[in-house]
Scaffold this motif. Structure first.
Motif, PDB file in Angstrom:
ATOM      1  N   SER A  36       0.800  -1.232   0.000  1.00  0.00           N
ATOM      2  CA  SER A  36       0.000   0.000   0.000  1.00  0.00           C
ATOM      3  C   SER A  36       0.825   1.271   0.000  1.00  0.00           C
ATOM      4  O   SER A  36       0.429   2.271  -0.599  1.00  0.00           O
ATOM      5  CB  SER A  36      -0.911   0.041   1.224  1.00  0.00           C
ATOM      6  N   GLY A  39       5.045  -0.053  -2.682  1.00  0.00           N
ATOM      7  CA  GLY A  39       4.637  -0.306  -4.057  1.00  0.00           C
ATOM      8  C   GLY A  39       5.691  -0.757  -5.034  1.00  0.00           C
ATOM      9  O   GLY A  39       5.459  -0.750  -6.236  1.00  0.00           O
ATOM     10  N   THR A 105       4.647  -0.390  -9.590  1.00  0.00           N
ATOM     11  CA  THR A 105       3.492  -0.972 -10.282  1.00  0.00           C
ATOM     12  C   THR A 105       2.544  -1.735  -9.370  1.00  0.00           C
ATOM     13  O   THR A 105       1.445  -2.092  -9.791  1.00  0.00           O
ATOM     14  CB  THR A 105       3.970  -1.928 -11.381  1.00  0.00           C
ATOM     15  N   GLU A 107      -0.154  -2.833  -6.799  1.00  0.00           N
ATOM     16  CA  GLU A 107      -1.412  -2.299  -6.271  1.00  0.00           C
ATOM     17  C   GLU A 107      -1.557  -2.710  -4.812  1.00  0.00           C
ATOM     18  O   GLU A 107      -1.066  -3.762  -4.424  1.00  0.00           O
ATOM     19  CB  GLU A 107      -2.605  -2.827  -7.077  1.00  0.00           C
ATOM     20  N   PRO A 108      -2.146  -1.902  -3.979  1.00  0.00           N
ATOM     21  CA  PRO A 108      -2.907  -0.708  -4.297  1.00  0.00           C
ATOM     22  C   PRO A 108      -2.072   0.572  -4.358  1.00  0.00           C
ATOM     23  O   PRO A 108      -2.619   1.644  -4.591  1.00  0.00           O
ATOM     24  CB  PRO A 108      -3.935  -0.628  -3.178  1.00  0.00           C
ATOM     25  N   THR A 111      -2.408   2.890  -7.651  1.00  0.00           N
ATOM     26  CA  THR A 111      -3.651   3.661  -7.727  1.00  0.00           C
ATOM     27  C   THR A 111      -3.697   4.730  -6.644  1.00  0.00           C
ATOM     28  O   THR A 111      -4.071   5.879  -6.916  1.00  0.00           O
ATOM     29  CB  THR A 111      -4.867   2.731  -7.601  1.00  0.00           C
TER      30      THR A 111
END
Length: 138
Positions: A36, A39, A105, A107-108, A111
């Protein structure tokens, strides 16, 4: 403005300090937290000393606005404030770059970085610039 910057940056400093102490909040496990907030594919959080070092730097940045008040005419204070603003703006912009997106790259994080982390850094950078502008107007 000083209060907003202190709370905004101070909250992030507290989070890094909590992670240095071994907390996984707001996730259920260390691996979920790393996915989180880091990443880059690691399954563990950075070492405690790194979390504490970031927490210390962020704490100083959070307290800086109170030092600035009434001292903005001093060149080193103005330069320090612009340096802090530049760090936040650079981090915010970097989070939208192709190189960053190719490296981070997982996730999360990917995003959340696009939606929250990078815009927040940009907002903080603008906040330090606004602090300078407000002090120069006095």
């Amino acid at each position: 403005m000083a209060l907003l910057l202190t709370v905004g940056v101070g909250a992030v400093a507290v989070l890094h300090g909590m992670w240095g102490l071994g907390s996984h909040w707001p996730e259920a496990s260390e691996e979920a937290l790393a996915r989180s907030v880091v990443g880059d594919g690691r399954r563990r959080m950075p070492p405690a000393w790194q979390c504490f070092a970031v927490a210390l730097v962020l704490s100083l940045m959070a307290l800086w606005p109170w030092y600035v008040i009434g001292r903005i005419s001093q060149p080193e204070v103005l330069a320090g404030t612009y340096m802090i603003a530049g760090i936040f703006v650079a981090r915010g912009i970097a989070g939208f770059s192709h190189r960053w997106k190719a490296h981070f790259t997982i996730e999360p994080f990917a995003t959340r970085n696009r939606k929250y982390y990078s815009p927040y850094c940009l907002l903080l950078g603008v906040g330090y610039i606004a602090l300078v502008a407000g002090e120069l107007d006095r």
